[in-house]
Scaffold this active site. Sequence first.
Site, PDB file in Angstrom:
ATOM      1  N   HIS A  42       1.483   4.138  -3.143  1.00 31.12           N
ATOM      2  CA  HIS A  42       1.030   2.751  -3.026  1.00 31.12           C
ATOM      3  C   HIS A  42       0.646   2.156  -4.385  1.00 31.12           C
ATOM      4  O   HIS A  42       0.517   0.943  -4.509  1.00 31.12           O
ATOM      5  CB  HIS A  42      -0.179   2.696  -2.081  1.00 31.12           C
ATOM      6  CG  HIS A  42      -0.212   1.486  -1.200  1.00 31.12           C
ATOM      7  ND1 HIS A  42       0.911   0.798  -0.791  1.00 31.12           N
ATOM      8  CD2 HIS A  42      -1.269   0.823  -0.628  1.00 31.12           C
ATOM      9  CE1 HIS A  42       0.562  -0.213  -0.016  1.00 31.12           C
ATOM     10  NE2 HIS A  42      -0.759  -0.224   0.090  1.00 31.12           N
ATOM     11  N   ASN A  88      -5.659  -5.185  -0.540  1.00 28.28           N
ATOM     12  CA  ASN A  88      -5.717  -6.235   0.488  1.00 28.28           C
ATOM     13  C   ASN A  88      -6.283  -7.555   0.001  1.00 28.28           C
ATOM     14  O   ASN A  88      -6.221  -8.553   0.715  1.00 28.28           O
ATOM     15  CB  ASN A  88      -6.543  -5.745   1.689  1.00 28.28           C
ATOM     16  CG  ASN A  88      -5.874  -4.597   2.413  1.00 28.28           C
ATOM     17  OD1 ASN A  88      -4.818  -4.111   2.005  1.00 28.28           O
ATOM     18  ND2 ASN A  88      -6.472  -4.159   3.500  1.00 28.28           N
ATOM     19  N   ASP A 113       5.214  -1.426  -4.033  1.00 30.54           N
ATOM     20  CA  ASP A 113       5.980  -0.382  -3.366  1.00 30.54           C
ATOM     21  C   ASP A 113       6.684  -0.958  -2.142  1.00 30.54           C
ATOM     22  O   ASP A 113       6.273  -1.966  -1.591  1.00 30.54           O
ATOM     23  CB  ASP A 113       5.063   0.764  -2.942  1.00 30.54           C
ATOM     24  CG  ASP A 113       3.946   0.301  -2.016  1.00 30.54           C
ATOM     25  OD1 ASP A 113       3.154  -0.565  -2.436  1.00 30.54           O
ATOM     26  OD2 ASP A 113       3.867   0.772  -0.870  1.00 30.54           O
ATOM     27  N   ASN A 134       0.394  -5.505   2.636  1.00 31.30           N
ATOM     28  CA  ASN A 134      -0.877  -6.242   2.632  1.00 31.30           C
ATOM     29  C   ASN A 134      -1.172  -6.947   1.308  1.00 31.30           C
ATOM     30  O   ASN A 134      -1.804  -8.010   1.292  1.00 31.30           O
ATOM     31  CB  ASN A 134      -2.032  -5.309   2.988  1.00 31.30           C
ATOM     32  CG  ASN A 134      -2.014  -4.907   4.450  1.00 31.30           C
ATOM     33  OD1 ASN A 134      -1.531  -5.649   5.298  1.00 31.30           O
ATOM     34  ND2 ASN A 134      -2.534  -3.730   4.746  1.00 31.30           N
TER      35      ASN A 134
END
Length: 209
Positions: A42, A88, A113, A134
């Site tokens: 991530h 986020n 990613d 997100n």
Amino acid sequence: MLAFIKRLFGLDAPSEPEQDPMKKFLIVGLGNIGPKYDNTRHNIGFDVVSTLAEEHEATFESKKLGDIAKLRIKGRQLILLKPSTFMNLSGKAVNYWLKQEKVSLENMLVITDDLNLPFGSIRLKKKGSDGGHNGLKDIQATLNTTAYNRFRFGISDQFAKGRQVDYVLSPWTDEEQTALKERLKTSAEAVESFALAGMDHTMNNFNGK
């Protein structure tokens, strides 16, 4: 009168030349802060901008809402951003630094990613949906547009059903780690191409590489 005398004798301090706004670029690598997220899938956005900074001997400094490094390539200024807001809430940092550095939206590139691409593959687009990511979702909501450049780095989708979160937050396999150095180098080249040659040229030359 004093101001006139200063101008007459050239005593005014020379002003800093203004940076052409069309030659400033905000390169955003998405990820999560903290050692527990280092070297995870991530955080590939962080890894790409870190690679670029290292190649140009630029150093990141902790600033408001993120770590910032600045470098110049052939008259272009690249501002590299690693948001410190967690994935986020990426939009908050992106919006702040766009305004702070007076960078036009067309000169921003967001690196993230992508589960839907094979490991290491590159796909650049001028706009699009958040694809369930997100970080992109928050940027879209904050900027109120999907029309911004994005760079998707494939992390593949080799996870069991219901294990997506664990997968994206897990470290690379040994095999992936071995291949990653070359993939990061190519990714850094793509970012440089974006700043020097534009998005269309970069998409033509790097998509699918």
